[in-house]
Design a protein around this motif. Structure first.
Motif, PDB file in Angstrom:
ATOM      1  N   GLN A 162       0.825  -1.208   0.000  1.00  0.00           N
ATOM      2  CA  GLN A 162       0.000   0.000   0.000  1.00  0.00           C
ATOM      3  C   GLN A 162       0.864   1.265   0.000  1.00  0.00           C
ATOM      4  O   GLN A 162       0.537   2.251  -0.655  1.00  0.00           O
ATOM      5  CB  GLN A 162      -0.937  -0.020   1.207  1.00  0.00           C
ATOM      6  N   ARG A 163       1.945   1.215   0.763  1.00  0.00           N
ATOM      7  CA  ARG A 163       2.861   2.354   0.731  1.00  0.00           C
ATOM      8  C   ARG A 163       3.480   2.515  -0.659  1.00  0.00           C
ATOM      9  O   ARG A 163       3.639   3.643  -1.151  1.00  0.00           O
ATOM     10  CB  ARG A 163       3.955   2.162   1.773  1.00  0.00           C
ATOM     11  N   ALA A 164       3.797   1.410  -1.290  1.00  0.00           N
ATOM     12  CA  ALA A 164       4.354   1.473  -2.640  1.00  0.00           C
ATOM     13  C   ALA A 164       3.345   2.042  -3.631  1.00  0.00           C
ATOM     14  O   ALA A 164       3.700   2.806  -4.538  1.00  0.00           O
ATOM     15  CB  ALA A 164       4.801   0.075  -3.080  1.00  0.00           C
ATOM     16  N   LEU A 165       2.081   1.683  -3.456  1.00  0.00           N
ATOM     17  CA  LEU A 165       1.043   2.231  -4.327  1.00  0.00           C
ATOM     18  C   LEU A 165       0.919   3.738  -4.156  1.00  0.00           C
ATOM     19  O   LEU A 165       0.725   4.466  -5.136  1.00  0.00           O
ATOM     20  CB  LEU A 165      -0.296   1.555  -4.043  1.00  0.00           C
ATOM     21  N   SER A 166       1.014   4.214  -2.923  1.00  0.00           N
ATOM     22  CA  SER A 166       0.932   5.660  -2.689  1.00  0.00           C
ATOM     23  C   SER A 166       2.103   6.379  -3.348  1.00  0.00           C
ATOM     24  O   SER A 166       1.920   7.422  -4.002  1.00  0.00           O
ATOM     25  CB  SER A 166       0.907   5.939  -1.183  1.00  0.00           C
ATOM     26  N   ARG A 167       3.289   5.832  -3.200  1.00  0.00           N
ATOM     27  CA  ARG A 167       4.456   6.446  -3.833  1.00  0.00           C
ATOM     28  C   ARG A 167       4.353   6.364  -5.357  1.00  0.00           C
ATOM     29  O   ARG A 167       4.724   7.300  -6.070  1.00  0.00           O
ATOM     30  CB  ARG A 167       5.730   5.746  -3.351  1.00  0.00           C
ATOM     31  N   LEU A 168       3.818   5.262  -5.862  1.00  0.00           N
ATOM     32  CA  LEU A 168       3.665   5.110  -7.304  1.00  0.00           C
ATOM     33  C   LEU A 168       2.653   6.097  -7.855  1.00  0.00           C
ATOM     34  O   LEU A 168       2.851   6.679  -8.940  1.00  0.00           O
ATOM     35  CB  LEU A 168       3.232   3.682  -7.630  1.00  0.00           C
ATOM     36  N   ALA A 169       1.550   6.321  -7.120  1.00  0.00           N
ATOM     37  CA  ALA A 169       0.539   7.273  -7.584  1.00  0.00           C
ATOM     38  C   ALA A 169       1.117   8.683  -7.650  1.00  0.00           C
ATOM     39  O   ALA A 169       0.855   9.435  -8.607  1.00  0.00           O
ATOM     40  CB  ALA A 169      -0.673   7.239  -6.659  1.00  0.00           C
ATOM     41  N   ALA A 170       1.913   9.052  -6.656  1.00  0.00           N
ATOM     42  CA  ALA A 170       2.532  10.378  -6.689  1.00  0.00           C
ATOM     43  C   ALA A 170       3.519  10.495  -7.845  1.00  0.00           C
ATOM     44  O   ALA A 170       3.592  11.527  -8.524  1.00  0.00           O
ATOM     45  CB  ALA A 170       3.239  10.645  -5.355  1.00  0.00           C
ATOM     46  N   ALA A 171       4.276   9.420  -8.092  1.00  0.00           N
ATOM     47  CA  ALA A 171       5.237   9.450  -9.203  1.00  0.00           C
ATOM     48  C   ALA A 171       4.514   9.520 -10.544  1.00  0.00           C
ATOM     49  O   ALA A 171       4.930  10.249 -11.459  1.00  0.00           O
ATOM     50  CB  ALA A 171       6.133   8.218  -9.139  1.00  0.00           C
ATOM     51  N   GLN A 172       3.417   8.773 -10.689  1.00  0.00           N
ATOM     52  CA  GLN A 172       2.655   8.825 -11.938  1.00  0.00           C
ATOM     53  C   GLN A 172       2.029  10.191 -12.149  1.00  0.00           C
ATOM     54  O   GLN A 172       1.935  10.672 -13.287  1.00  0.00           O
ATOM     55  CB  GLN A 172       1.570   7.745 -11.919  1.00  0.00           C
ATOM     56  N   GLN A 173       1.593  10.809 -11.063  1.00  0.00           N
ATOM     57  CA  GLN A 173       1.037  12.154 -11.182  1.00  0.00           C
ATOM     58  C   GLN A 173       2.090  13.129 -11.694  1.00  0.00           C
ATOM     59  O   GLN A 173       1.826  13.959 -12.565  1.00  0.00           O
ATOM     60  CB  GLN A 173       0.508  12.605  -9.818  1.00  0.00           C
ATOM     61  N   GLY A 174       3.290  13.052 -11.158  1.00  0.00           N
ATOM     62  CA  GLY A 174       4.338  13.956 -11.608  1.00  0.00           C
ATOM     63  C   GLY A 174       4.847  13.643 -12.993  1.00  0.00           C
ATOM     64  O   GLY A 174       5.306  14.551 -13.703  1.00  0.00           O
ATOM     65  N   ALA A 175       4.768  12.373 -13.390  1.00  0.00           N
ATOM     66  CA  ALA A 175       5.244  11.983 -14.715  1.00  0.00           C
ATOM     67  C   ALA A 175       4.178  12.091 -15.793  1.00  0.00           C
ATOM     68  O   ALA A 175       4.430  11.723 -16.949  1.00  0.00           O
ATOM     69  CB  ALA A 175       5.774  10.547 -14.670  1.00  0.00           C
ATOM     70  N   ALA A 176       2.982  12.580 -15.442  1.00  0.00           N
ATOM     71  CA  ALA A 176       1.871  12.735 -16.393  1.00  0.00           C
ATOM     72  C   ALA A 176       1.475  11.414 -17.011  1.00  0.00           C
ATOM     73  O   ALA A 176       1.075  11.335 -18.171  1.00  0.00           O
ATOM     74  CB  ALA A 176       2.240  13.737 -17.488  1.00  0.00           C
ATOM     75  N   ALA A 177       1.577  10.337 -16.209  1.00  0.00           N
ATOM     76  CA  ALA A 177       1.247   9.013 -16.718  1.00  0.00           C
ATOM     77  C   ALA A 177      -0.203   8.643 -16.473  1.00  0.00           C
ATOM     78  O   ALA A 177      -0.653   7.585 -16.938  1.00  0.00           O
ATOM     79  CB  ALA A 177       2.163   7.967 -16.080  1.00  0.00           C
TER      80      ALA A 177
END
Length: 324
Positions: A141-156
Motif C-alpha cells: 500500500q505504501r508502494a502504491l501511494s508512492r507510485l501514484a505520486a510518481a505517476q502524477q508527476g510523470a503525467a502518466a
C-alpha cells in the motif's frame, strides 16, 4: 479632169496628204521598233540565246511561303499535342501517387489507432493487476501511494478538475492585405512559434499548475515542444493553430500568478506588436489525458521496513588487537 501641165509643182495640201498616207508610223516609234527587232534578231542568233519564251514559275515556287507557314504551324501543333499528352500522363501519375500515399496514411493511421487502443487496454490491465497484488500488504500500500505520486508527476495518469485555459494563435490576416503581393515577413512575425508555446507552458508550471496539456497532448517532464517546418510538435505529435493550453489548478491563483510572470508579459507584447492571439479564461472542469508512459530503464526491489533499518544501520567496527 485635165492632168496638170508637165513641170508645174503640186499643191501643198496634196503633198501633205501623200506624206501622211505614205508614213503611217511616227518616226520615233519606227526607230524604237527597229531597235527592238534588231536586238531580238541578235539574241536569236547569239551563242547564249535560249530558244522560245522564258519558262513560267511552277506552283511550288509561287506558294513556297505559304507552304513553309503551314509546315511550321503543323509542327507547332504536333509539339503542343505531345507536350499536352506528356503533361496529362505526368498529372495522372502524380495524382495516382498522391492517392496511394493517402491510402497508406489512412491505413497506417488506423493501425496506429488500433495499437494505441490495445496499449491502453493492456496498461489498464497491468494497473489493475498491480493494484491487486500490492493491496494485500502494508508495504504494498505504501508502494502504491508512492507510485501514484510518481505517476502524477510523470503525467502518466489522466487528470481532471478546475483550472485555466490559455489560447495562443496566429495573427489574423489584415483586412486590406494583398494575398498575392503581401509581405512574408509580416505573416511570419504573426505566426506562433514553438518558443511562444514554451513560454506559456513554463509560466503555467511556475504559477503552480498541477498538469498541463496542449490541444489534448499531455505535457510531462520529458515532453519536447519543437518546430518542424510550419508545424509544431508536442511529444513528437503535431498540433494545429489555434493552440489551447489547459492547466489544472486553482483558477484564481493560477490566473493571478500567471499574469504576473514575465512570460505572460512577453506574450502580451507579441499581441501588441504583431497581432498574435493571446487570451485566457477560467474553466470549472478540465479533462487532461494521460501522457506517453516513460520507458523503464532501471529498477530495484523494495525492501521491507526491518530490512531498510538493517541496511541503514552502520556496521560495527572490529575491536583493535594487540600486536607488535
Amino acid at each position: 479632169m485635165n492632168a496638170p501641165a508637165p513641170g508645174r509643182p503640186r499643191s501643198l495640201g496634196a503633198s501633205l496628204l501623200d506624206q501622211v498616207l505614205a508614213d503611217t508610223l511616227d518616226p520615233a516609234y519606227a526607230q524604237v521598233a527597229a531597235a527592238r527587232a534588231a536586238r531580238a534578231a541578235e539574241e536569236a542568233t547569239g551563242p547564249t540565246a535560249q530558244p522560245g519564251p522564258a519558262p513560267r514559275p511552277s506552283w511550288l515556287q509561287r506558294n513556297r511561303g505559304q507552304l513553309l507557314v503551314a509546315a511550321a504551324m503543323l509542327l507547332a501543333g504536333l509539339l503542343a499535342a505531345v507536350t499536352y499528352q506528356e503533361a496529362a500522363a505526368g498529372a495522372q501519375g502524380r495524382e495516382a501517387a498522391r492517392e496511394a500515399l493517402r491510402d497508406d496514411i489512412v491505413q497506417e493511421s488506423a493501425i496506429g489507432d488500433e495499437l494505441a487502443a490495445q496499449l491502453q487496454e493492456l496498461t489498464a490491465e497491468v494497473a489493475r493487476t498491480r493494484q491487486q497484488a500490492l493491496d494485500t500488504s502494508v508495504v504494498g500500500q505504501r508502494a502504491l501511494s508512492r507510485l501514484a505520486a510518481a505517476q502524477q508527476g510523470a503525467a502518466a495518469v489522466a487528470v481532471s478538475g478546475p483550472g485555466l485555459r490559455v489560447t495562443v494563435g496566429n495573427a489574423p490576416p489584415a483586412a486590406d492585405s494583398d494575398p498575392v503581393g503581401g509581405s512574408d515577413q509580416i505573416a511570419l512575425a504573426g505566426r506562433v512559434q514553438d518558443g511562444d508555446l514554451q513560454l506559456a507552458v513554463n509560466a503555467l508550471w511556475a504559477s503552480g499548475a498541477e498538469a498541463v496539456s496542449i490541444n489534448g497532448q499531455r505535457v510531462g517532464p520529458t515532453t519536447a515542444i519543437r518546430q518542424a517546418g510550419d508545424a509544431i510538435l508536442v511529444d513528437f505529435r503535431p498540433v494545429m493553430n489555434p493552440y489551447e493550453i489547459s492547466a489544472v489548478g486553482d483558477p484564481d491563483d493560477l490566473a493571478r500568478a500567471f499574469l504576473a510572470t514575465p512570460e505572460a508579459n512577453e506574450l502580451a507584447t507579441l499581441t501588441k506588436d504583431f497581432g498574435v492571439v493571446f487570451d485566457f479564461a477560467r474553466a470549472d472542469d478540465l479533462e487532461l489525458p494521460a501522457g506517453s508512459s516513460a520507458e523503464l530503464l532501471f529498477a530495484e526491489p523494495l525492501l521491507a521496513p526491518e530490512e531498510q533499518g538493517e541496511a541503514a544501520a552502520p556496521a560495527t567496527p572490529d575491536p583493535p588487537t594487540d600486536g607488535g
